[in-house]
Design an enzyme around this catalytic site. Structure first.
Site: not given
Ligand code: DGJ
Length: 753
Positions: A376-377, A453, A486-490, A560
């Site tokens: 993850d990342d 971020r 895992k497709w994230d979007m922060n 999170d």
């Molecule tokens: C936010 C996600 O919700 C976390 O689980 C993790 O994947 C981090 N980003 C990684 O930067």
């Protein structure tokens, strides 16, 4: 009366002007009103076949005109002000918000859509281009398409109503077509409207923030409007498009109406109560910062809205929403497949890892029974912090000197599935992608650009950007033979502006919707090439937990916040609208990284067992007894995985996030096996040693064995209830089973002869 019966979904036309869609569970009745527009007569429990007299009776709901402004001099007392309508417009005799607003050359058009004709369709295939509900074959769904025309403005509107076999659901969407000879602008276009004859409801919405998403909130309805919405370019952490109207907070009884959108972008879901206590629910694209230019002969279709009905209270709603989503929104193949027990390295290592460290964790994960190893990342570019390398989807050779393919081979050789994290919609300023394509970033040319971020949002309204991102990601998926992504979007979108749209003379008001379409396009590209890969959705935790995402991702990282106590509230809210199978749950370390709370491993596992299970803590450093406990739980979970993921989920005590006790259950279809999870957050002084929770779902004619010990009849469990573990009352230290804060017990209840 024309009757058209297709399997169990019946479609009737009565007297040529009233349309009745019904199945075993529900009826939906609409009618052509005196002025030719579409009126609404009923949605709720199935009414069976309707007579002409029944229709006349249903119509009396509206016949005592209350509005002072009448629709036209030719229609007597008729006013739209008090009419229940299928797709109301503002501007005539109804002063509430309308479902559609159109303008032309900056002049608002006052619209008047009159019935023209209708068609019935029964194919609704799953099409990866657009997230929508689907049916397999021609037997599962019937769609009524009502075509309406505004002659004066030369606009055509088609209202789509879909009813499904054995589902208490009506799915709605609307298409508008420009039949004039000049472009027009859609300023507002809702997906669905539901008019209800009274306001004796409480509204439930699922709201919160990062680390505390989708808590249940209640509002008493009063005259006025209550709305939840997003302008973030995603459904967001703060509000969810799902809203429900409940007659009472009773878990098992009473009517509930709810709506949700099959959409992941800006939305609004609102409830308006007028001066005569009539309730209008509307949901759709958020009209703020939205506008769509419709050229001659072009059409625009709204996202779908799903309208749920239950007369079995909150648990009934959960059952309807979960059942429908698993069968008609999520790719149904995932109902049969086991969701892998995931090891995720994020909270175990954050960015501090290399191949050797990960392999050590993977060996341990495998040894104790986990099934999928997710990096993850931090695996790409120079990603040692969250300020770098997004958009540079090449493996970091310092961490993986032999490349990602070689690493993945080792993971696969251990018998584990392989997963990788991506954040495809983003770019970091230190990448060549950013340097070479500054115009691929969402930003207004004249204004300062907010940064979140340390990253910018890529312009997914530009098809070239989406294609290019896919061309970077695809070789990684191939090389690593990924089983899971895992497709994230922060971060969310600010200064929404697409240089691409300006170059193509497309109004910027189309940006947010086109961005959402770009996200769909990337999912489509990935799933067309890799249909068996499990994509887990994520947006800084639960910032995009919606049906639009579930169409592509069978499960979503819900928050999170991995603290088990907080997860009780998040799961309680989320499960009102979404199936347990979509709620990915990980056991993390204690004290918890987000809230610093210390809970036992037992407690954490008993919460995480409900839904797809994972672990996210440094298992290379755990004491042997804890490793053993995890191994045992995994073996136990594997034996009962189908029930924990796909069983029918219920709340047994309360859905209020403030409640100190949470009790929920899963059950199999023939009611012969249940798990009941009992959780107490804080110890309460001398609150009674013996307490019982009623189990409404057991079969009173069967006998059940609890945890392999006591045998009790279903009638006793239903009417007296399941005895909670013995509580500590200050004096019974030796016998108490619940002692101290954060206690849980998982009951296994099985029918016996
Ligand atoms: C936010 C996600 O919700 C976390 O689980 C993790 O994947 C981090 N980003 C990684 O930067």
């Amino acid at each position: 009366m024309i009757t058209n019966s297709m399997t169990n979904k019946i479609f009737e036309i009565i007297n040529g002007h009233t349309f009745h869609l019904h199945n075993q569970r529900i009826s939906y009745v609409l009618t052509i009103m005196e002025n030719g527009q579409l009126g609404h007569l009923y949605y709720g429990k199935s009414l069976g076949a309707l007579s002409v007299a029944d229709i006349a009776y249903l119509k009396t709901q509206n016949s005592k005109s209350a509005g002072t402004v009448k629709y036209s001099p030719d229609t007597g007392n008729f006013t739209l002000a008090d009419r229940a309508q299928e797709y109301p417009v503002y501007g005539s005799s109804d002063f509430r918000r309308g479902a559609i607003d159109v303008s032309c050359n900056q002049e608002p058009w006052y619209l008047d859509f009159k019935f023209a004709d209708y068609s019935i369709t029964s194919d609704k295939p799953r099409n990866l281009e657009t997230p929508e509900s689907y049916a397999i074959g021609n037997e599962e769904a019937t769609q009524l398409n009502m075509r309406l025309v505004d002659d004066q403005h030369q606009l055509e509107l088609t209202e789509h109503f879909t009813i499904f076999d054995n589902q208490s659901v009506v799915v709605r969407s609307t298409t508008v077509k420009n039949c004039t000879n000049k472009p027009v602008n859609i300023e507002n276009m809702m997906s669905a409207v539901l008019e209800l004859p009274d306001d004796k409801f409480q509204m439930i919405n699922l709201s919160g923030a990062w680390l505390k998403e989708r808590h249940v909130k209640f509002h008493n309805l009063e005259q006025g409007t209550v709305a939840v919405e997003s302008l973030k370019g995603a459904s967001g952490h703060q509000h969810n498009p799902f809203i429900a109207l409940v007659r009472s907070q009773d878990l098992n009884q009473g009517e509930v109406y709810a709506s949700n959108l099959v959409y992941s972008g800006n939305f609004i879901s609102q409830v308006e109560v007028n001066e005569w206590h009539k309730t209008r629910l509307m949901s759709g694209l958020n009209p703020t910062y939205f506008g769509w230019k419709l050229d001659v002969n072009e059409s625009f279709k709204t996202p779908e809205a799903v309208m749920y009905y239950s007369d079995h209270g909150i648990n009934g709603l959960m059952d309807v929403a979960a059942g429908f989503t698993k069968k008609h929104v999520i790719d149904r193949r995932w109902r049969q497949r086991d969701r892998p027990i995931v090891f995720n390295n994020w909270e175990a290592t954050y960015y501090d890892f290399d191949e050797q460290k990960l392999l050590k964790l993977a060996r341990q994960a495998k040894r104790i029974g986990m099934e999928c190893f997710v990096v993850d990342d931090g695996w790409f570019g120079q990603r040692n912090t969250d300020r770098s390398s997004l958009g540079d989807w090449r493996v970091d050779p310092r961490k993986f000197p032999n490349g990602i393919a070689a690493f993945s081979k080792k993971i696969h050789a251990m018998g584990l599935q392989m997963g990788l994290w991506f954040e495809p919609e983003m770019v970091s300023p230190d990448t060549s992608l950013y340097q070479e394509h500054p115009d691929w970033v969402v930003r207004h040319p004249y204004k300062c650009v907010s940064i979140g971020r340390g990253q910018y949002v890529l312009d997914f309204a530009n098809p070239e950007v989406v294609e290019s991102v896919y061309q970077q990601i695809k070789p990684v998926i191939l090389a690593a033979e990924l089983d899971y992504m895992k497709w994230d979007m922060n971060r969310n979108i600010t200064e929404a502006y697409s240089p691409y749209l300006t170059r193509h003379n497309i109004p910027q008001t189309e940006f947010f919707h086109r961005y959402a379409q770009g996200v769909n396009r990337l999912y489509q590209l990935i799933l067309t090439d890799f249909p068996d890969m499990l994509i887990e959705g994520c947006a800084g935790g639960g910032g995009r937990f919606d049906l639009g995402t579930l169409f592509y991702c069978p499960q979503i990282w819900p928050s999170d916040d991995s603290d088990a106590v907080e997860r009780l509230s998040i799961l309680t809210g989320t499960a009102l609208a979404y199936p347990l199978s979509s709620f990915s749950n990980h056991v993390s370390a204690a004290p918890n990284d987000q809230v610093g709370r210390q809970t036992s491993l037992d407690f954490r596992q008993m919460v995480a067992d409900f839904g797809p299970l994972g672990y996210e803590l440094d298992i290379s450093k755990l004491p042997l007894d804890e490793l053993e406990q995890i191994k045992e739980n995994i073996a136990f979970y594997r034996r009962h995985r189908q029930l924990f993921v796909n069983g029918r989920f219920r709340q047994l005590q309360s859905i209020d996030p403030q409640s100190n006790e949470v009790t929920w259950s899963v059950e199999n279809t023939d009611k012969t096996e249940f798990f009941v999870g009992f959780y107490r957050k804080l110890a309460t002084p001398n609150s009674g040693v013996l307490n019982y929770v009623k189990l409404p779902m057991v079969d009173p004619n069967l006998t059940y064995q609890i945890d392999g010990q006591e045998k009790v009849s279903g009638a006793v469990l239903q009417h007296l209830g399941l005895r909670q573990p013995y509580q500590f009352n200050g004096a019974n230290r030796d016998t108490a089973e619940l002692y101290g804060d954060f206690q849980a017990h998982l009951f296994h209840i099985v029918s016996v002869e």
